[in-house]
Design a protein around this motif. Structure first.
Motif, PDB file in Angstrom:
ATOM      1  N   ILE A  94      37.475  -0.839  35.447  1.00  0.00           N
ATOM      2  CA  ILE A  94      37.780  -1.020  36.861  1.00  0.00           C
ATOM      3  C   ILE A  94      36.640  -0.403  37.680  1.00  0.00           C
ATOM      4  N   PRO A  95      35.820  -1.224  38.357  1.00  0.00           N
ATOM      5  CA  PRO A  95      34.778  -0.658  39.218  1.00  0.00           C
ATOM      6  C   PRO A  95      35.432   0.084  40.391  1.00  0.00           C
ATOM      7  N   VAL A  96      34.898   1.262  40.712  1.00  0.00           N
ATOM      8  CA  VAL A  96      35.490   2.082  41.772  1.00  0.00           C
ATOM      9  C   VAL A  96      34.432   2.794  42.602  1.00  0.00           C
ATOM     10  N   ILE A  97      34.861   3.220  43.781  1.00  0.00           N
ATOM     11  CA  ILE A  97      34.165   4.263  44.523  1.00  0.00           C
ATOM     12  C   ILE A  97      34.836   5.538  44.034  1.00  0.00           C
ATOM     13  N   VAL A  98      34.070   6.462  43.492  1.00  0.00           N
ATOM     14  CA  VAL A  98      34.593   7.610  42.764  1.00  0.00           C
ATOM     15  C   VAL A  98      35.516   8.486  43.610  1.00  0.00           C
ATOM     16  N   ASP A  99      35.172   8.692  44.864  1.00  0.00           N
ATOM     17  CA  ASP A  99      35.944   9.588  45.727  1.00  0.00           C
ATOM     18  C   ASP A  99      36.085   8.945  47.102  1.00  0.00           C
TER      19      ASP A  99
ATOM     20  N   PRO B  16      27.453   4.478  51.363  1.00  0.00           N
ATOM     21  CA  PRO B  16      26.371   4.154  50.424  1.00  0.00           C
ATOM     22  C   PRO B  16      25.451   5.360  50.221  1.00  0.00           C
ATOM     23  N   GLY B  17      24.869   5.441  49.051  1.00  0.00           N
ATOM     24  CA  GLY B  17      23.896   6.498  48.786  1.00  0.00           C
ATOM     25  C   GLY B  17      24.450   7.613  47.925  1.00  0.00           C
TER      26      GLY B  17
ATOM     27  N   MET C 190      24.055  23.689  46.306  1.00  0.00           N
ATOM     28  CA  MET C 190      25.342  24.351  46.549  1.00  0.00           C
ATOM     29  C   MET C 190      25.980  24.698  45.204  1.00  0.00           C
ATOM     30  N   LYS C 191      26.357  25.944  45.017  1.00  0.00           N
ATOM     31  CA  LYS C 191      26.940  26.407  43.760  1.00  0.00           C
ATOM     32  C   LYS C 191      28.216  25.628  43.443  1.00  0.00           C
ATOM     33  N   GLY C 192      28.339  25.165  42.178  1.00  0.00           N
ATOM     34  CA  GLY C 192      29.527  24.457  41.723  1.00  0.00           C
ATOM     35  C   GLY C 192      29.535  22.968  42.008  1.00  0.00           C
ATOM     36  N   PHE C 193      28.464  22.448  42.591  1.00  0.00           N
ATOM     37  CA  PHE C 193      28.386  21.031  42.917  1.00  0.00           C
ATOM     38  C   PHE C 193      27.294  20.361  42.092  1.00  0.00           C
ATOM     39  N   SER C 194      27.449  19.053  41.900  1.00  0.00           N
ATOM     40  CA  SER C 194      26.405  18.222  41.316  1.00  0.00           C
ATOM     41  C   SER C 194      26.233  17.002  42.201  1.00  0.00           C
ATOM     42  N   VAL C 195      25.042  16.424  42.163  1.00  0.00           N
ATOM     43  CA  VAL C 195      24.720  15.266  42.985  1.00  0.00           C
ATOM     44  C   VAL C 195      24.519  14.059  42.076  1.00  0.00           C
ATOM     45  N   VAL C 196      25.062  12.913  42.476  1.00  0.00           N
ATOM     46  CA  VAL C 196      24.847  11.664  41.756  1.00  0.00           C
ATOM     47  C   VAL C 196      24.112  10.703  42.670  1.00  0.00           C
ATOM     48  N   GLN C 197      23.434   9.703  42.079  1.00  0.00           N
ATOM     49  CA  GLN C 197      22.609   8.787  42.879  1.00  0.00           C
ATOM     50  C   GLN C 197      23.411   7.937  43.841  1.00  0.00           C
ATOM     51  N   ASP C 198      24.599   7.499  43.420  1.00  0.00           N
ATOM     52  CA  ASP C 198      25.455   6.782  44.363  1.00  0.00           C
ATOM     53  C   ASP C 198      26.911   7.081  44.045  1.00  0.00           C
ATOM     54  N   ASN C 199      27.790   6.652  44.925  1.00  0.00           N
ATOM     55  CA  ASN C 199      29.194   7.038  44.839  1.00  0.00           C
ATOM     56  C   ASN C 199      30.059   6.085  44.015  1.00  0.00           C
ATOM     57  N   THR C 200      29.445   5.214  43.226  1.00  0.00           N
ATOM     58  CA  THR C 200      30.225   4.244  42.464  1.00  0.00           C
ATOM     59  C   THR C 200      30.264   4.593  40.978  1.00  0.00           C
TER      60      THR C 200
END
Length: 172
Positions: A61-66, A72-73, A152-162
């Motif tokens: 199921i393709p999703v927007i994670v959150d 976008p982005g 930011m401590k405890g966070f990770s960054v992903v290239q896009d939100n999908t």
């Protein structure tokens, strides 16, 4: 056939029959990386509910994670409860539904385990579900989204939100 030959043939059949019920030992599993969330079982009744929704293990199921980061982005995630928004064919399979779960964050991966579906007809109620988060672009190992450390401590960054939620019958 000689008596000794018949005896030998009978003995081989008997010994061969004993070995039939024995299976080879399973190959030892590779050691689980410490950064992965622990293995888990699906919520009780999830397989029945997913079947009712027309879903089976292996469906994607393709999703927007959150839903909060529906833009976008790049997106920034931490260890938290999220609501995923089905999109494209996911919206066709589950019209108006929202999929709830928890994100697990490391410096290089964002894992998701989804355990409930909120359906439009159920209001605020949800039904059990069992799915994991995959990276739609390149992740073939089931180890979540490829991420980068955040300042930011405890966070990770992903290239896009999908991402893609893979329907499973047990959390790996």
């Amino acid at each position: 056939m000689r008596a000794s030959s018949r005896w030998l043939a009978a003995w081989l059949v008997a010994v061969g029959g004993v070995g039939c019920g024995h299976t080879k030992d399973e190959a030892p599993k590779p050691e689980r990386p410490k950064w992965m969330p622990p293995e888990g079982t699906c919520p009780k009744g999830s397989l029945v509910q997913m079947d009712r929704l027309g879903l089976k293990p292996g469906d994607k199921i393709p999703v927007i994670v959150d839903a909060i980061q529906d833009h976008p982005g790049p997106a920034r995630y931490n260890y938290s409860f999220v609501i995923a928004l089905p999109r494209e064919e996911g919206e066709t399979k589950l019209p108006g539904a929202r999929i709830g779960g928890r994100l697990y964050v490391t410096k290089h991966r964002v894992f998701g385990r989804y355990d409930r579906v909120f359906l439009p007809e159920s209001g605020a109620m949800s039904v059990p579900f069992c799915g994991i988060l995959l990276d739609a672009r390149w992740d073939r190992d089931g180890e979540g989204l490829i991420a980068y450390p955040s300042p930011m401590k405890g966070f990770s960054v992903v290239q896009d939100n999908t991402g893609v939620i893979l329907v499973v019958d047990q959390y790996p």
